[in-house]
Design an enzyme around this catalytic site. Sequence first.
Site, PDB file in Angstrom:
ATOM      1  N   ASP A  18      32.360   7.138  34.560  1.00  0.00           N
ATOM      2  CA  ASP A  18      32.941   8.409  35.035  1.00  0.00           C
ATOM      3  C   ASP A  18      33.908   8.934  33.966  1.00  0.00           C
ATOM      4  OD1 ASP A  18      33.698  10.531  36.843  1.00  0.00           O
ATOM      5  OD2 ASP A  18      35.511   9.427  37.343  1.00  0.00           O
ATOM      6  N   SER A  19      34.304  10.176  34.122  1.00  0.00           N
ATOM      7  CA  SER A  19      35.282  10.753  33.193  1.00  0.00           C
ATOM      8  C   SER A  19      36.661  10.121  33.360  1.00  0.00           C
ATOM      9  CB  SER A  19      35.396  12.251  33.453  1.00  0.00           C
ATOM     10  OG  SER A  19      35.829  12.466  34.776  1.00  0.00           O
ATOM     11  N   TYR A  50      36.482  16.308  32.433  1.00  0.00           N
ATOM     12  CA  TYR A  50      35.211  16.828  31.926  1.00  0.00           C
ATOM     13  C   TYR A  50      34.902  18.197  32.546  1.00  0.00           C
ATOM     14  CZ  TYR A  50      33.438  12.401  29.829  1.00  0.00           C
ATOM     15  OH  TYR A  50      33.230  11.299  29.051  1.00  0.00           O
ATOM     16  N   GLY A  51      35.364  18.373  33.777  1.00  0.00           N
ATOM     17  CA  GLY A  51      34.933  19.509  34.591  1.00  0.00           C
ATOM     18  C   GLY A  51      35.326  20.879  34.109  1.00  0.00           C
ATOM     19  N   CYS A  81      29.607  10.431  38.144  1.00  0.00           N
ATOM     20  CA  CYS A  81      30.366  11.657  37.894  1.00  0.00           C
ATOM     21  C   CYS A  81      29.394  12.825  38.086  1.00  0.00           C
ATOM     22  CB  CYS A  81      30.892  11.608  36.465  1.00  0.00           C
ATOM     23  SG  CYS A  81      31.733  13.106  35.925  1.00  0.00           S
ATOM     24  N   THR A  83      29.838  15.916  37.368  1.00  0.00           N
ATOM     25  CA  THR A  83      29.880  16.802  36.207  1.00  0.00           C
ATOM     26  C   THR A  83      28.982  16.266  35.091  1.00  0.00           C
ATOM     27  OG1 THR A  83      32.164  17.266  36.819  1.00  0.00           O
ATOM     28  CG2 THR A  83      31.475  17.965  34.635  1.00  0.00           C
ATOM     29  N   CYS A 192      32.748  15.894  43.740  1.00  0.00           N
ATOM     30  CA  CYS A 192      33.333  15.284  42.535  1.00  0.00           C
ATOM     31  C   CYS A 192      33.802  13.912  42.990  1.00  0.00           C
ATOM     32  CB  CYS A 192      34.516  16.120  42.044  1.00  0.00           C
ATOM     33  SG  CYS A 192      35.559  15.270  40.826  1.00  0.00           S
ATOM     34  N   THR A 193      33.557  12.892  42.170  1.00  0.00           N
ATOM     35  CA  THR A 193      33.827  11.526  42.628  1.00  0.00           C
ATOM     36  C   THR A 193      35.320  11.204  42.768  1.00  0.00           C
ATOM     37  OG1 THR A 193      33.584  10.763  40.331  1.00  0.00           O
ATOM     38  CG2 THR A 193      31.647  10.629  41.763  1.00  0.00           C
ATOM     39  N   HIS A 194      36.172  12.055  42.224  1.00  0.00           N
ATOM     40  CA  HIS A 194      37.617  11.860  42.424  1.00  0.00           C
ATOM     41  C   HIS A 194      38.054  12.268  43.843  1.00  0.00           C
ATOM     42  CE1 HIS A 194      37.719  11.661  38.022  1.00  0.00           C
ATOM     43  NE2 HIS A 194      38.966  11.278  38.085  1.00  0.00           N
TER      44      HIS A 194
HETATM   45  N1  DGL Z   1      34.696  12.811  38.571  1.00  0.00           N
HETATM   46  C1  DGL Z   1      34.043  13.915  38.014  1.00  0.00           C
HETATM   47  C2  DGL Z   1      32.933  14.461  38.923  1.00  0.00           C
HETATM   48  O1  DGL Z   1      32.419  13.762  39.763  1.00  0.00           O
HETATM   49  C3  DGL Z   1      34.789  15.049  37.397  1.00  0.00           C
HETATM   50  C4  DGL Z   1      36.215  15.011  37.060  1.00  0.00           C
HETATM   51  C5  DGL Z   1      36.499  15.702  35.745  1.00  0.00           C
HETATM   52  O2  DGL Z   1      36.710  16.922  35.732  1.00  0.00           O
HETATM   53  O3  DGL Z   1      36.484  14.997  34.734  1.00  0.00           O
HETATM   54  O4  DGL Z   1      32.548  15.607  38.786  1.00  0.00           O
END
Ligand code: DGL
Length: 268
Positions: A18-19, A50-51, A81, A83, A192-194
């Site tokens: 993941d990012s 990353y997003g 992730c 993204t 988003c996984t966060h």
């Molecule tokens: N965890 C990432 C996702 O599932 C994105 C978070 C980021 O912007 O890096 O999209």
Amino acid sequence: MEQIHFTEKQNAPIAVFDSGVGGISVLGALVKEMPYEDFWYMGDSANAPYGTKSLEEVRRLTAIQVERFIICGVKAVVVACNTATSAAVRFLREQYPDEIIVGIEPALKPAAYVCENPNVVVMATPVTLREEKFHKLMDRYRDRANITPLPCPGLMEYIEQGKAGTEELLIFVDKLFSHVDKENLDAVVLGCTHYPFAKNEICKVLGPNVQLFDGAPGTARETRRRIKEAGLLRDETHIGRITYENSLNSDEKINICKRLLEKSLGKE
Ligand code: DGL
């Protein structure tokens, strides 16, 4: 992990990428699904978020990590992730057709079936919501549900910084939903996984009648299915181990990951 080469695929770990720390929500689902597997969790917090980057940059950063995992001989790669999945997974599968590469996408399908003609909000990063992959997904359920994409730049940072459960995060989430008709909302997709780590705050803002959906359990089931199909599942008596890595090389990030995993497994 840099120099390692796993000689036997069946005993090699499953790489989860993941990012940052968000992919731990997927790792939690994977551990529940396959407690007997070893996992190698890699968070690229040095390059997060990353997003809000360009598609090319997300693709490049993801490709660097995936190539490294494959050179090391991992059993499978889970791009945990949304993204990175939307930017890179199709290309990576073309590049490595013999490898098991599993991605994640917003869990729109179960949300679209939550009731007759539901109002659904999809929370995700700007890159995920801009991408063709998401537009195609939305087209599939447009007739069934009234879907509103909600880009959430800035939200992942609270989770990265270990701020889940704070008043600050609650205020941020409240602002995010300030233009959404909460009264008539039926479902929210955590794309988003966060975001599953902000679940408590999201529930507080939306109240008890809105159902939340997250793609992690489906991704974990798909990963198990692919590994089983390849005949690579480990002996179920093995006690799985987790190795954590973060591009920031900071103990603090690793500790956040460990805490979030406990949370994901319902141990906290
Ligand atoms: N965890 C990432 C996702 O599932 C994105 C978070 C980021 O912007 O890096 O999209």
